[in-house]
Design a protein around this motif. Structure first.
Motif, PDB file in Angstrom:
ATOM      1  N   SER A   1       0.838  -1.206   0.000  1.00 24.19           N
ATOM      2  CA  SER A   1       0.000   0.000   0.000  1.00 24.19           C
ATOM      3  C   SER A   1       0.870   1.252   0.000  1.00 24.19           C
ATOM      4  O   SER A   1       0.553   2.228  -0.679  1.00 24.19           O
ATOM      5  CB  SER A   1      -0.946   0.015   1.200  1.00 24.19           C
ATOM      6  N   GLN A   2       1.977   1.217   0.732  1.00 25.33           N
ATOM      7  CA  GLN A   2       2.845   2.397   0.788  1.00 25.33           C
ATOM      8  C   GLN A   2       3.493   2.656  -0.575  1.00 25.33           C
ATOM      9  O   GLN A   2       3.552   3.792  -1.031  1.00 25.33           O
ATOM     10  CB  GLN A   2       3.907   2.217   1.867  1.00 25.33           C
ATOM     11  N   GLN A   3       3.949   1.614  -1.241  1.00 22.77           N
ATOM     12  CA  GLN A   3       4.530   1.778  -2.566  1.00 22.77           C
ATOM     13  C   GLN A   3       3.491   2.306  -3.553  1.00 22.77           C
ATOM     14  O   GLN A   3       3.760   3.228  -4.324  1.00 22.77           O
ATOM     15  CB  GLN A   3       5.110   0.457  -3.065  1.00 22.77           C
ATOM     16  N   GLY A   4       2.288   1.724  -3.519  1.00 24.52           N
ATOM     17  CA  GLY A   4       1.217   2.173  -4.408  1.00 24.52           C
ATOM     18  C   GLY A   4       0.822   3.605  -4.130  1.00 24.52           C
ATOM     19  O   GLY A   4       0.569   4.386  -5.052  1.00 24.52           O
ATOM     20  N   SER A   5       0.772   3.951  -2.860  1.00 22.00           N
ATOM     21  CA  SER A   5       0.422   5.312  -2.471  1.00 22.00           C
ATOM     22  C   SER A   5       1.478   6.310  -2.953  1.00 22.00           C
ATOM     23  O   SER A   5       1.144   7.389  -3.435  1.00 22.00           O
ATOM     24  CB  SER A   5       0.264   5.376  -0.946  1.00 22.00           C
ATOM     25  N   ILE A   6       2.744   5.938  -2.841  1.00 24.21           N
ATOM     26  CA  ILE A   6       3.814   6.816  -3.319  1.00 24.21           C
ATOM     27  C   ILE A   6       3.709   7.000  -4.828  1.00 24.21           C
ATOM     28  O   ILE A   6       3.815   8.125  -5.336  1.00 24.21           O
ATOM     29  CB  ILE A   6       5.192   6.270  -2.902  1.00 24.21           C
ATOM     30  N   LEU A   7       3.488   5.914  -5.551  1.00 20.96           N
ATOM     31  CA  LEU A   7       3.327   6.039  -7.004  1.00 20.96           C
ATOM     32  C   LEU A   7       2.155   6.957  -7.337  1.00 20.96           C
ATOM     33  O   LEU A   7       2.247   7.807  -8.235  1.00 20.96           O
ATOM     34  CB  LEU A   7       3.123   4.655  -7.642  1.00 20.96           C
ATOM     35  N   PHE A   8       1.057   6.806  -6.593  1.00 23.03           N
ATOM     36  CA  PHE A   8      -0.110   7.654  -6.823  1.00 23.03           C
ATOM     37  C   PHE A   8       0.219   9.124  -6.540  1.00 23.03           C
ATOM     38  O   PHE A   8      -0.175  10.011  -7.306  1.00 23.03           O
ATOM     39  CB  PHE A   8      -1.284   7.193  -5.952  1.00 23.03           C
ATOM     40  N   MET A   9       0.916   9.406  -5.445  1.00 22.70           N
ATOM     41  CA  MET A   9       1.251  10.790  -5.088  1.00 22.70           C
ATOM     42  C   MET A   9       2.156  11.432  -6.139  1.00 22.70           C
ATOM     43  O   MET A   9       1.995  12.597  -6.479  1.00 22.70           O
ATOM     44  CB  MET A   9       1.921  10.847  -3.709  1.00 22.70           C
ATOM     45  N   VAL A  10       3.104  10.663  -6.657  1.00 19.25           N
ATOM     46  CA  VAL A  10       3.983  11.186  -7.714  1.00 19.25           C
ATOM     47  C   VAL A  10       3.162  11.411  -8.983  1.00 19.25           C
ATOM     48  O   VAL A  10       3.264  12.466  -9.620  1.00 19.25           O
ATOM     49  CB  VAL A  10       5.185  10.244  -7.971  1.00 19.25           C
ATOM     50  N   ALA A  11       2.311  10.454  -9.345  1.00 19.89           N
ATOM     51  CA  ALA A  11       1.489  10.581 -10.556  1.00 19.89           C
ATOM     52  C   ALA A  11       0.555  11.779 -10.477  1.00 19.89           C
ATOM     53  O   ALA A  11       0.334  12.466 -11.474  1.00 19.89           O
ATOM     54  CB  ALA A  11       0.677   9.305 -10.780  1.00 19.89           C
ATOM     55  N   SER A  12       0.027  12.054  -9.286  1.00 18.26           N
ATOM     56  CA  SER A  12      -0.907  13.167  -9.124  1.00 18.26           C
ATOM     57  C   SER A  12      -0.203  14.518  -9.129  1.00 18.26           C
ATOM     58  O   SER A  12      -0.853  15.553  -9.260  1.00 18.26           O
ATOM     59  CB  SER A  12      -1.692  13.017  -7.813  1.00 18.26           C
ATOM     60  N   GLY A  13       1.127  14.507  -8.957  1.00 20.74           N
ATOM     61  CA  GLY A  13       1.880  15.755  -8.910  1.00 20.74           C
ATOM     62  C   GLY A  13       1.945  16.363  -7.514  1.00 20.74           C
ATOM     63  O   GLY A  13       2.576  17.390  -7.315  1.00 20.74           O
ATOM     64  N   LYS A  14       1.303  15.739  -6.540  1.00 22.42           N
ATOM     65  CA  LYS A  14       1.302  16.280  -5.178  1.00 22.42           C
ATOM     66  C   LYS A  14       2.689  16.194  -4.546  1.00 22.42           C
ATOM     67  O   LYS A  14       3.098  17.087  -3.830  1.00 22.42           O
ATOM     68  CB  LYS A  14       0.272  15.564  -4.310  1.00 22.42           C
ATOM     69  N   CYS A  15       3.390  15.110  -4.789  1.00 24.76           N
ATOM     70  CA  CYS A  15       4.732  14.912  -4.244  1.00 24.76           C
ATOM     71  C   CYS A  15       5.648  14.466  -5.376  1.00 24.76           C
ATOM     72  O   CYS A  15       5.511  13.339  -5.863  1.00 24.76           O
ATOM     73  CB  CYS A  15       4.728  13.850  -3.151  1.00 24.76           C
ATOM     74  N   VAL A  16       6.560  15.319  -5.775  1.00 22.37           N
ATOM     75  CA  VAL A  16       7.489  14.946  -6.841  1.00 22.37           C
ATOM     76  C   VAL A  16       8.938  14.991  -6.362  1.00 22.37           C
ATOM     77  O   VAL A  16       9.847  14.711  -7.131  1.00 22.37           O
ATOM     78  CB  VAL A  16       7.309  15.818  -8.106  1.00 22.37           C
ATOM     79  N   LEU A  17       9.127  15.322  -5.094  1.00 19.58           N
ATOM     80  CA  LEU A  17      10.452  15.305  -4.480  1.00 19.58           C
ATOM     81  C   LEU A  17      10.419  14.356  -3.289  1.00 19.58           C
ATOM     82  O   LEU A  17       9.385  14.221  -2.613  1.00 19.58           O
ATOM     83  CB  LEU A  17      10.856  16.704  -3.994  1.00 19.58           C
TER      84      LEU A  17
END
Length: 171
Positions: free
Chosen positions: A48-64
């Protein structure tokens, strides 16, 4: 050496853990994370954490990496290890910024995008299960109270703005 006491101190035995909002929130978060991990491992081969990170990067919310560390409340070294694993699996890459050579942005590979795109369905399914029997009004009230708690923490002024723009979502 002193024998361990088998009787808890009064302040411990009188504390009703099941009535603690903090305990209940932690248990719901843990249960939700476990349910998402079960689904995402079975369907996508990731936690879930890996999927959530991928989602956050894809959404543009977290790119760093630093944004991910702040968002998840985990230290930079833990984020680096997670990013290393995702990069090794070919799901994301690190891209040095052309404006600031010190900044390394995260970008998803096509496979990472494909997985990120499947995460909302998993998130929604798990939340639908957890919120089964709740009325739309109760869900709205719960979200409102949780947003207020986050705002009260002092760290979420941007969160309040984000939440206001997405207040129509059930999950």
């Amino acid at each position: 050496m002193t024998e361990p006491s088998s009787t808890p101190a009064p302040e411990i035995s009188e504390y009703q853990l099941g009535e603690s909002v903090g305990y209940l929130l932690a248990r719901v978060k843990s249960t939700m994370s476990n349910m998402v991990t079960q689904r995402s491992m079975a369907e996508l081969g990731i936690t879930s954490q890996q999927g959530s990170i991928l989602f956050m990067v894809a959404s543009g919310k977290c790119v760093l990496a630093a944004e991910l560390a702040r968002e998840y409340g985990i230290d930079a070294s833990a984020v680096t290890r997670l990013i290393d694993r995702l990069e090794k699996r070919g799901l994301l890459t690190r891209v040095r910024s052309s404006e600031d050579r010190r900044a390394v942005r995260l970008a998803l590979t096509p496979e990472g995008h494909a997985i990120a795109a499947k995460m909302p369905k998993i998130f929604t399914s798990v939340l639908d299960s957890l919120l089964s029997g709740f009325t739309p009004e109760e869900v709205g009230f719960l979200k409102s109270m949780l947003r207020r708690a986050l705002i009260n923490s002092g760290e979420c002024t941007a969160f309040a703005r984000d939440a206001a723009s997405s207040s129509g979502n059930k999950t």
